[in-house]
Design a protein around this motif. Structure first.
Motif, PDB file in Angstrom:
ATOM      1  N   ILE A  75     -51.850 -32.886   9.019  1.00  7.47           N
ATOM      2  CA  ILE A  75     -52.640 -33.060  10.177  1.00  7.47           C
ATOM      3  C   ILE A  75     -52.138 -32.261  11.180  1.00  7.47           C
ATOM      4  N   LYS A  76     -53.080 -31.421  12.193  1.00  8.31           N
ATOM      5  CA  LYS A  76     -52.802 -31.261  13.973  1.00  8.31           C
ATOM      6  C   LYS A  76     -53.149 -31.416  14.383  1.00  8.31           C
ATOM      7  N   VAL A  77     -52.289 -32.731  15.448  1.00  8.93           N
ATOM      8  CA  VAL A  77     -53.353 -32.379  16.844  1.00  8.93           C
ATOM      9  C   VAL A  77     -52.585 -32.087  17.905  1.00  8.93           C
TER      10      VAL A  77
ATOM     11  N   GLU B 290     -44.554 -29.570  17.958  1.00  7.08           N
ATOM     12  CA  GLU B 290     -45.437 -27.712  18.021  1.00  7.08           C
ATOM     13  C   GLU B 290     -44.820 -27.205  19.871  1.00  7.08           C
ATOM     14  N   HIS B 291     -44.104 -26.216  19.753  1.00  6.64           N
ATOM     15  CA  HIS B 291     -43.932 -25.171  21.383  1.00  6.64           C
ATOM     16  C   HIS B 291     -42.832 -26.310  21.608  1.00  6.64           C
ATOM     17  N   GLY B 292     -42.748 -27.300  22.047  1.00  8.10           N
ATOM     18  CA  GLY B 292     -41.874 -28.438  22.754  1.00  8.10           C
ATOM     19  C   GLY B 292     -41.916 -27.667  24.089  1.00  8.10           C
TER      20      GLY B 292
ATOM     21  N   THR C 180     -43.172 -19.580  14.275  1.00  2.65           N
ATOM     22  CA  THR C 180     -43.994 -18.445  15.307  1.00  2.65           C
ATOM     23  C   THR C 180     -45.540 -18.195  15.942  1.00  2.65           C
ATOM     24  N   ASP C 181     -46.398 -19.328  15.515  1.00  2.00           N
ATOM     25  CA  ASP C 181     -47.969 -19.245  16.017  1.00  2.00           C
ATOM     26  C   ASP C 181     -48.075 -17.630  16.038  1.00  2.00           C
ATOM     27  N   ALA C 182     -47.910 -17.413  14.465  1.00  2.00           N
ATOM     28  CA  ALA C 182     -48.562 -15.988  14.243  1.00  2.00           C
ATOM     29  C   ALA C 182     -49.657 -15.847  13.961  1.00  2.00           C
TER      30      ALA C 182
ATOM     31  N   THR D   9     -43.283 -22.013   9.455  1.00  4.28           N
ATOM     32  CA  THR D   9     -43.845 -23.667   9.790  1.00  4.28           C
ATOM     33  C   THR D   9     -44.935 -24.076  10.351  1.00  4.28           C
ATOM     34  N   HIS D  10     -45.415 -22.326  11.208  1.00  5.49           N
ATOM     35  CA  HIS D  10     -46.601 -22.531  12.506  1.00  5.49           C
ATOM     36  C   HIS D  10     -47.212 -21.473  12.554  1.00  5.49           C
ATOM     37  N   VAL D  11     -48.156 -21.700  11.479  1.00  9.04           N
ATOM     38  CA  VAL D  11     -48.949 -19.854  11.398  1.00  9.04           C
ATOM     39  C   VAL D  11     -50.571 -20.240  11.689  1.00  9.04           C
ATOM     40  N   HIS D  12     -51.423 -19.078  11.813  1.00  5.88           N
ATOM     41  CA  HIS D  12     -53.247 -18.999  12.545  1.00  5.88           C
ATOM     42  C   HIS D  12     -53.030 -18.257  11.458  1.00  5.88           C
ATOM     43  N   LEU D  13     -53.992 -18.274  10.270  1.00 10.61           N
ATOM     44  CA  LEU D  13     -55.191 -17.044   9.938  1.00 10.61           C
ATOM     45  C   LEU D  13     -56.135 -16.632   9.420  1.00 10.61           C
TER      46      LEU D  13
END
Ligand SMILES: [Zn+2]
Length: 402
Positions: A174-176, A235-237, A305-307, A54-58
């Motif tokens: 949307i990401k905040v 995200e992270h928390g 993962t924030d991969a 649910t959380h990556v950066h390409l």
């Protein structure tokens, strides 16, 4: 369109074990999941749904795998989009067939559509338009003096306008940011990002246009403000309080703990700056407590993962889940749900992926062993084949009929 059947595999359907089964799909659609004929020999192979991150950066160099801020500035968007595709395909071959990019640039919307249309073979890529403030976490990935910057929003009206801009471009979410971050340059994790009015406008507008809102929040204050604004995931928390855990559990709000990247930043993998290391060590002091207490209170942790291809790569998702099991204290089946059915539900994709069920998309991972019984068996070395959108994209399928 041809149909494919795989026979005599033990299916874990995203929620429970279904026993030895025959699974048939046609194109990107599972047709049937039926018990195998009596007397079918168990070969020890199992079929699980493709994982959902649910959380990556390409947005990094898929060739060097190095952290290099200049790369994003000097590489044109057309070329960056192809690096993004390479990252996504790497994840897919490692069993991750749905990815949500959580700070997308315009080229990724096109990439996502090309993948959906089948023009290019690849996983499902969901995108998120970032809405951040001047000097916020999102803004400070670009060096402060550099003139060409991603858009920012500095009033409730500007926030609404930027949400609408992303909706028009085709973003899924949307990401905040409600606190500062680790890899951004020159801010502090404790910095407030946005006013409450700006956050409320962003969430209201996103929901009005059918988009979920994912909130980057490390601090107690940041999580409080995200909850107050009504975001759809944390995200992270990292530093959540006990009271916040109880609210998160009660409201079933997903939390992506992004563990492995912090384990690696703590260990100072190559490319970690002094600034990032100082920030991550301060957060690590509270992270373990958050995970064990959050696990006890049934916080809805999901795979995220924030991969980014640098500190965590696009084949590390199974390792992330193993670490989640160990640190949260979950059994294997609960952990695997958080990377399949529950992750899909968390990003509003539960009607499409995350389960092996007739009518859903054909995202399947064939493995040696029973990873829902023993999480150590959730290992990329045990992957025998990956099917993404009905296409075989890694390994080989045994005993198939076509
Ligand atoms: Zn992230």
């Amino acid at each position: 369109m041809s149909t494919t059947t795989i026979t005599g595999v033990t299916v874990w359907d995203g929620e429970r074990e279904r026993g030895l089964s025959d699974v048939t799909w046609e194109g990107d659609r599972i047709l049937t999941v039926a018990p195998s004929a009596e007397g079918t020999v168990d070969t020890g192979l199992s079929l699980i749904p493709g994982l959902v991150d649910t959380h990556v950066h390409l947005d990094t160099d898929a060739v060097t795998g190095k952290a290099d801020r200049a790369w994003g500035i000097i590489t044109p968007p057309e070329e960056r989009s192809l690096h993004a595709l390479a990252h996504a395909q790497t994840a897919m071959r490692h069993g991750v067939t749905t990815l949500r990019d959580l700070a997308s640039e315009p080229a990724y919307f096109a990439l996502s559509r090309m993948l959906d249309s089948g023009v290019i073979t690849g996983p499902r890529v969901l995108t998120a338009g970032p809405v951040g403030m001047t000097a916020g976490h999102g803004d400070l990935f670009t060096p402060p003096h550099y003139p060409h910057r991603p858009p920012v929003a500095d009033s409730p009206d500007e926030c609404r306008k930027l949400v609408r801009h992303w909706a028009r471009a085709g973003a899924d979410a949307i990401k905040v940011y409600t606190s500062g971050g680790i890899l951004s340059i020159g801010d502090k994790v404790s910095w407030r990002n946005h006013t409450d009015a700006e956050l409320a406008a962003t969430v209201d507008e996103a929901h009005a246009l059918g988009m979920l809102v994912a909130a980057h929040s490390h601090s107690v204050e940041g999580i409080d403000r995200a909850l107050q604004a009504g975001v759809d995931s944390i995200e992270h928390g990292t530093a959540m309080s006990i009271a916040q855990m109880e609210i998160l559990a009660e409201r079933r709000i997903p939390v992506a703990p992004t563990l492995l990247i912090h384990v690696r930043l703590d260990a100072r993998v190559e490319g970690t700056s002094d600034e990032a290391r100082e920030k991550t060590l301060a957060l690590s002091a509270v992270r373990d407590h958050t995970l064990t207490e959050g696990g006890r209170r049934d916080v809805r942790f999901v795979l995220g993962t924030d991969a980014n291809g640098v500190f965590t790569t696009f084949g590390d998702q199974m390792e992330e889940l193993r670490i989640m099991a160990a640190r949260i204290g979950w059994d294997a089946e609960r952990t695997l749900k958080s990377g399949t059915s529950d992750a899909a539900d968390a990003i509003a994709m539960g009607q499409t992926v995350g389960r092996i069920r007739s009518g859903l998309g054909a995202d399947l991972v064939l493995m040696d062993g029973r990873p829902w019984q023993d999480i150590a068996e959730l290992d990329t070395a045990r992957i025998r084949a990956v099917v993404s959108r009905g296409r075989l994209v890694a390994g080989e399928l045994p005993t198939t009929r076509g």
